[in-house]
Design a protein around this motif. Structure first.
Motif, mmCIF file in Angstrom:
data_model
loop_
_atom_site.group_PDB
_atom_site.id
_atom_site.type_symbol
_atom_site.label_atom_id
_atom_site.label_comp_id
_atom_site.label_asym_id
_atom_site.label_seq_id
_atom_site.Cartn_x
_atom_site.Cartn_y
_atom_site.Cartn_z
ATOM 1 N N LEU A 150 0.845 -1.197 0.000
ATOM 2 C CA LEU A 150 0.000 0.000 0.000
ATOM 3 C C LEU A 150 0.873 1.236 0.000
ATOM 4 O O LEU A 150 1.734 1.394 0.876
ATOM 5 C CB LEU A 150 -0.916 0.024 1.228
ATOM 6 N N ALA A 151 0.647 2.129 -0.964
ATOM 7 C CA ALA A 151 1.321 3.424 -0.998
ATOM 8 C C ALA A 151 0.348 4.513 -0.565
ATOM 9 O O ALA A 151 -0.811 4.501 -0.966
ATOM 10 C CB ALA A 151 1.843 3.721 -2.401
ATOM 11 N N PHE A 175 3.954 1.814 2.428
ATOM 12 C CA PHE A 175 4.964 2.747 1.929
ATOM 13 C C PHE A 175 4.353 4.145 1.948
ATOM 14 O O PHE A 175 3.317 4.387 1.308
ATOM 15 C CB PHE A 175 5.388 2.377 0.515
ATOM 16 N N ALA A 176 4.969 5.053 2.689
ATOM 17 C CA ALA A 176 4.427 6.405 2.849
ATOM 18 C C ALA A 176 5.305 7.420 2.127
ATOM 19 O O ALA A 176 6.534 7.270 2.065
ATOM 20 C CB ALA A 176 4.341 6.760 4.332
ATOM 21 N N PHE A 177 4.654 8.455 1.557
ATOM 22 C CA PHE A 177 5.363 9.560 0.902
ATOM 23 C C PHE A 177 5.118 10.809 1.755
ATOM 24 O O PHE A 177 3.966 11.224 1.941
ATOM 25 C CB PHE A 177 4.823 9.780 -0.512
ATOM 26 N N GLY A 190 3.930 2.507 12.131
ATOM 27 C CA GLY A 190 3.950 1.198 11.485
ATOM 28 C C GLY A 190 4.344 1.190 10.033
ATOM 29 O O GLY A 190 4.427 0.120 9.420
ATOM 30 N N ALA A 191 4.572 2.367 9.414
ATOM 31 C CA ALA A 191 4.990 2.391 8.012
ATOM 32 C C ALA A 191 6.283 1.604 7.852
ATOM 33 O O ALA A 191 7.210 1.730 8.665
ATOM 34 C CB ALA A 191 5.180 3.832 7.543
ATOM 35 N N ASP A 192 6.358 0.779 6.807
ATOM 36 C CA ASP A 192 7.547 -0.034 6.572
ATOM 37 C C ASP A 192 8.655 0.761 5.902
ATOM 38 O O ASP A 192 9.842 0.494 6.116
ATOM 39 C CB ASP A 192 7.181 -1.238 5.698
ATOM 40 N N PHE A 193 8.270 1.724 5.072
ATOM 41 C CA PHE A 193 9.262 2.557 4.399
ATOM 42 C C PHE A 193 8.632 3.911 4.129
ATOM 43 O O PHE A 193 7.447 3.997 3.776
ATOM 44 C CB PHE A 193 9.713 1.922 3.086
#
Length: 337
Positions: A150-151, A175-177, A190-193
């Motif tokens: 999930l982005a 995956f967060a921006f 909890g974001a993985d990256f």
């Protein structure tokens, strides 16, 4: 405690526009009808949506307009047999097209409120409705399953705060921006990256982490041109939901991605005049409260703001230009008679 006064105060938007012209005005005390509650409003959380609409307006508004979609208060008057009963603390999201909650008292439908557990503070509860409900609806529409990628774009916002946590509960890789200043907080949720959205090589970063196939799911929080950017990051037949609308999608991109597209609208429960959808907001509010009470979900940090025209205007101005690390919450005092 219900005031014996027949008047109350509200902070009103005189008219929409970048000047954010607000005044404190006196109003008659409202009177609840059947299946309605009179609530003494204690806290109102302001969203980016409040600020955007204060600047741009909304076609169904009449001016002066009272802002504020998320509120917490105590039921001070309810008909016999109407639940929740007098004395209950409740949290709720209100109809976008009607007058908002930056006022001392309000009448709300009893089917739209969620009763707050004793273990959850009012300042915490008021941060949950709009953002938390939008996140729950997005996760459901995306049909996230174990192992999905999930982005989330603009992940520094309040919706992403909850979406990250609920996606992780379903076993997704998130995956967060976001800007660099938000990375530590997003990782703690909890974001993985976390990608630095201000870097020029972001496409290379994405390929390095997920390959050329793209993400299984995308949560687009900004709309507009960002939706097309997110669509390009989606895998073939992937799932994408949008919170703020999008323009025309090039035919080539539609054929290339064959996306499953969804739109999330908490306000739609009211604008569509759907009783079932409004009751669902109540159920989602209760889920959010229970998950916070049990420790499954972390609520945003809060910054308390005075019930004052200048203070509210300053908050709205900040919300138009930046993401606040702490959720601005207006504290509405009630003087004892």
């Amino acid at each position: 405690m219900l005031s014996t006064n027949t008047k109350m105060y509200a902070i009103e938007l005189v008219e929409s526009g970048p000047q954010l012209e607000l005044v404190k005005a006196e109003h008659d005390m409202p009177e609840p009808g059947d299946n309605e509650l009179l609530v003494a409003i204690e806290y109102v959380a302001l969203n980016h949506l409040d600020a955007k609409l204060a600047r741009d307006g909304f076609e169904q508004w009449e001016y002066p307009h009272i802002l504020g979609l998320d509120a917490v208060g105590t039921v001070v008057k309810a008909a016999k047999g109407v639940f929740p009963a007098k004395g209950s603390r409740v949290v709720f999201n209100v109809c976008l097209s009607q007058q908002g909650m930056l006022r001392e008292y309000a009448v709300v439908p009893n089917h739209s409120v969620s009763e707050i557990p004793d273990s959850v503070g009012s300042e915490t509860a008021v941060t949950l409705p709009n953002a938390g409900m939008a996140a729950l609806l997005a996760i459901e529409k995306l049909q996230i399953q174990q192992g999905d990628t999930l982005a989330i774009n603009s992940a520094q916002g309040a919706v992403a705060h909850f979406a990250i946590q609920y996606a992780k509960m379903r076993g997704a890789q998130v995956f967060a921006f976001a800007q660099k200043s938000h990375h530590k907080r997003l990782l703690s949720l909890g974001a993985d990256f976390v990608f630095d959205c201000e870097q020029n090589n972001i496409c290379e970063q994405v390929k390095r982490e997920v390959g050329n196939g793209g993400f299984d799911c995308v949560l687009n929080t900004q709309g507009g041109a960002s939706f097309l950017q997110d669509l390009q990051r989606l895998r073939f037949c992937g799932r994408i939901v949008c919170l703020n609308g999008f323009g025309e999608i090039p035919e080539r991109l539609l054929f290339e991605k064959a996306p499953n597209i969804g739109v999330v609208s908490v306000a739609g429960a009211w604008l569509a005049n759907s009783l079932c959808a409004q009751q669902r907001l109540c159920f989602m509010g209760q889920q959010l409260l229970n998950d916070v009470a049990s420790g499954k979900v972390k609520s945003p940090e809060v910054s308390l703001i005075d019930f004052d025209v200048s203070a509210v205007r300053d908050v709205l101005s900040r919300l138009l230009t930046q993401t606040c690390q702490q959720r601005p919450v207006i504290k509405i005092p009630h003087q004892a008679d």
